[in-house]
Scaffold this motif. Structure first.
Motif, PDB file in Angstrom:
ATOM      1  N   GLY A 178      -1.348   2.138  -6.396  1.00 44.97           N
ATOM      2  CA  GLY A 178      -0.315   3.010  -5.582  1.00 44.97           C
ATOM      3  C   GLY A 178       1.166   2.706  -5.774  1.00 44.97           C
ATOM      4  N   HIS A 179       1.683   3.578  -5.440  1.00 46.51           N
ATOM      5  CA  HIS A 179       2.822   3.853  -4.946  1.00 46.51           C
ATOM      6  C   HIS A 179       3.501   3.181  -4.254  1.00 46.51           C
ATOM      7  CE1 HIS A 179       6.980   5.624  -4.320  1.00 46.51           C
ATOM      8  NE2 HIS A 179       7.770   5.973  -3.042  1.00 46.51           N
TER       9      HIS A 179
ATOM     10  N   THR B 259      -0.151   9.770  -1.014  1.00 45.97           N
ATOM     11  CA  THR B 259       0.026   9.467  -2.701  1.00 45.97           C
ATOM     12  C   THR B 259       0.447   9.216  -3.051  1.00 45.97           C
ATOM     13  OG1 THR B 259       1.637  10.825  -2.848  1.00 45.97           O
ATOM     14  CG2 THR B 259      -0.037  12.327  -1.673  1.00 45.97           C
ATOM     15  N   GLY B 260       1.378   9.567  -5.244  1.00 44.10           N
ATOM     16  CA  GLY B 260       1.763   8.781  -6.196  1.00 44.10           C
ATOM     17  C   GLY B 260       3.692   9.264  -5.503  1.00 44.10           C
TER      18      GLY B 260
ATOM     19  N   SER C 252       8.363   5.325  -7.955  1.00 44.48           N
ATOM     20  CA  SER C 252       7.183   4.244  -8.755  1.00 44.48           C
ATOM     21  C   SER C 252       6.683   4.086  -9.935  1.00 44.48           C
ATOM     22  CB  SER C 252       6.180   4.195  -7.818  1.00 44.48           C
ATOM     23  OG  SER C 252       5.945   5.646  -7.612  1.00 44.48           O
TER      24      SER C 252
ATOM     25  N   ASP D 169       2.612   6.325 -11.793  1.00 40.96           N
ATOM     26  CA  ASP D 169       1.479   7.276 -11.047  1.00 40.96           C
ATOM     27  C   ASP D 169       2.337   8.389 -10.919  1.00 40.96           C
ATOM     28  OD1 ASP D 169       4.038   6.479  -9.100  1.00 40.96           O
ATOM     29  OD2 ASP D 169       2.471   5.975  -7.446  1.00 40.96           O
TER      30      ASP D 169
ATOM     31  N   GLN E 215      -3.612   9.214  -3.402  1.00 42.49           N
ATOM     32  CA  GLN E 215      -4.377   7.519  -3.776  1.00 42.49           C
ATOM     33  C   GLN E 215      -4.714   6.759  -2.634  1.00 42.49           C
ATOM     34  OE1 GLN E 215      -0.349   5.871  -4.272  1.00 42.49           O
ATOM     35  NE2 GLN E 215      -0.237   6.593  -6.556  1.00 42.49           N
TER      36      GLN E 215
END
Length: 422
Positions: A164-165, A209-210, A214, A217, A223
């Protein structure tokens, strides 16, 4: 060696304490009472041992032996608060350029950025995400008087999902890079909160979240599951810590609010239901609506990948219009800039963008003072120039209630009764 280090630290601490044990009397043309929005003409602010002992008017008795700081033509405000910074990041080094430098380089960057931030009038910041516990080290160095910087509420590592982020996604499997703060279950989330607290975090940051900067994504994609977020929030709150959630997407925003997250960072793609939930639950929004101006103008030159610049373009104006909508609906707004995405020291440039998208100058200023202080959850000792609060002051030439851009160029900064800039 250990004895020598302890003695040196003790000496620094005693020197800092000795420097602070004094009385300062500050006068100016006026002081903005940020709670009421009214000006106090010809104020006299007496600061003892780093805290405000009295707020009176010119002509009141000044304690014997007090150091005088007279600021004719200056409007004073309490020290400003930025609730979302990354002191150990540099906007000028983007994309894969980051990996040209050794790990310890970023701590040195943080030292320079802490000084820039303080001199810009931001006497308190919340650092929401830093590798190697660097922000904890910066806080300790500031508190001990080793370096100059704002009061730092450190999050240490941001907690996120694998891939993820908040994970490391810039490298192929052969390099096997991963952030040490990734989790994939509620129990792992609880453990990570305990670990961050163990090593000095005072606030918890999650990536629900995304993200924009990053790789691989989408900002709108959730996420962390609700159960993972809830476990993290429950564990943090049990320890007396607040939780900030990086959340661009509508689903992740709503899951975070329902799980009890205290502040929603970015909130770019929030929907009407999310706004309504934020009002009902008392969640704060920290919407970084200035930095797109910088990233779109300078990002490519700094090495930011086109993938990231496109995501930034796609949601930038949507975020700003959602700021307008959420503010109008009554969501509590905190001043969160994501400094490090743009150069540190330019934090105050966000005030003008907030006003452009619907905030009054007073609302914008309150987001960086009384409202931010409430969201911190700390004892009420920052965010106002009042008795018992820290002697943190910012001085500007002009009227910030008429033109918030004067906050971009402070002529005076004081932290804890010590003059930082004059």
């Amino acid at each position: 060696m250990r004895t020598w280090v302890l003695a040196a630290v003790a000496a620094v601490a005693m020197a800092a304490g000795a420097a602070e044990a004094k009385t300062v009397a500050v006068t100016a043309d006026r002081l903005l009472d940020v709670a009421s929005g009214k000006y106090v003409d010809k104020p006299l602010i007496v600061i003892e041992d780093g805290r405000i002992a009295a707020v009176g008017k010119a002509g009141d008795a000044i304690p014997a032996g007090a150091e005088r700081v007279d600021l004719p033509g200056v409007t004073l405000l309490p020290g400003l608060i930025d609730m979302h910074v990354h002191l150990t990041s540099a906007a000028e080094i983007g994309g894969y350029n980051y990996y040209q430098y050794t790990d310890s380089f970023w701590m040195a960057v943080g030292v320079a950025n802490a000084k820039k931030t303080l001199e810009a009038g931001f006497t308190t910041v919340r650092n929401v995400g830093s590798g190697f516990y660097d922000d904890v080290g910066l806080r300790e160095a500031v508190d001990e008087g080793v370096i100059e910087g704002p009061r730092i509420m450190a999050a240490a590592y941001a907690i996120g999902a694998t891939g993820g982020h908040c994970d490391e996604t810039f490298f192929p499997p052969s390099m096997n890079q991963a952030e040490p703060s990734v989790i994939d279950s509620p129990d792992e989330g609880r453990h990570m909160v305990r670990l961050m607290r163990k090593y000095g975090a005072r606030v918890i940051k999650i990536c629900a979240t995304g993200g924009v900067f990053s790789r691989g994504d989408e900002p709108g994609a959730q996420q962390l599951t609700f159960d993972e977020i809830k476990a993290i929030v429950d564990e943090a709150h049990m320890a007396g810590m607040k939780v900030a959630a990086h959340a661009h997407g509508a689903a992740g925003i709503k899951a975070s609010i329902l799980a009890g997250v205290d502040t929603i960072e970015h909130a770019s793609l929030v929907d009407d239901e999310g706004i309504k939930l934020a009002v009902q639950k008392g969640a704060y929004f920290g919407m970084d609506i200035y930095n797109t101006d910088y990233t779109q103008a300078e990002g490519a030159k700094n090495g930011v990948l086109e993938e990231n610049l496109k995501k930034d373009r796609d949601i930038g104006e949507i975020q700003r219009e959602n700021f307008r909508k959420a503010l109008k609906a009554g969501v509590k707004m905190i001043f969160s800039t994501d400094a490090g995405v743009y150069p540190h020291g330019d934090n105050a440039k966000q005030f003008a963008v907030m006003v452009r998208y619907g905030a009054t100058p007073l609302q914008a200023i309150q987001s960086a003072t009384v409202t931010a202080a409430a969201a911190l959850g700390e004892p009420a000792d920052v965010g106002q120039a009042a008795k018992g609060f820290y002697g943190d002051l910012v001085g500007v030439s002009g009227d910030p209630l008429s033109d918030v851009t004067v906050l971009e160029h402070p002529v005076f900064v004081m932290k804890g009764g010590e003059v930082v800039r004059r």
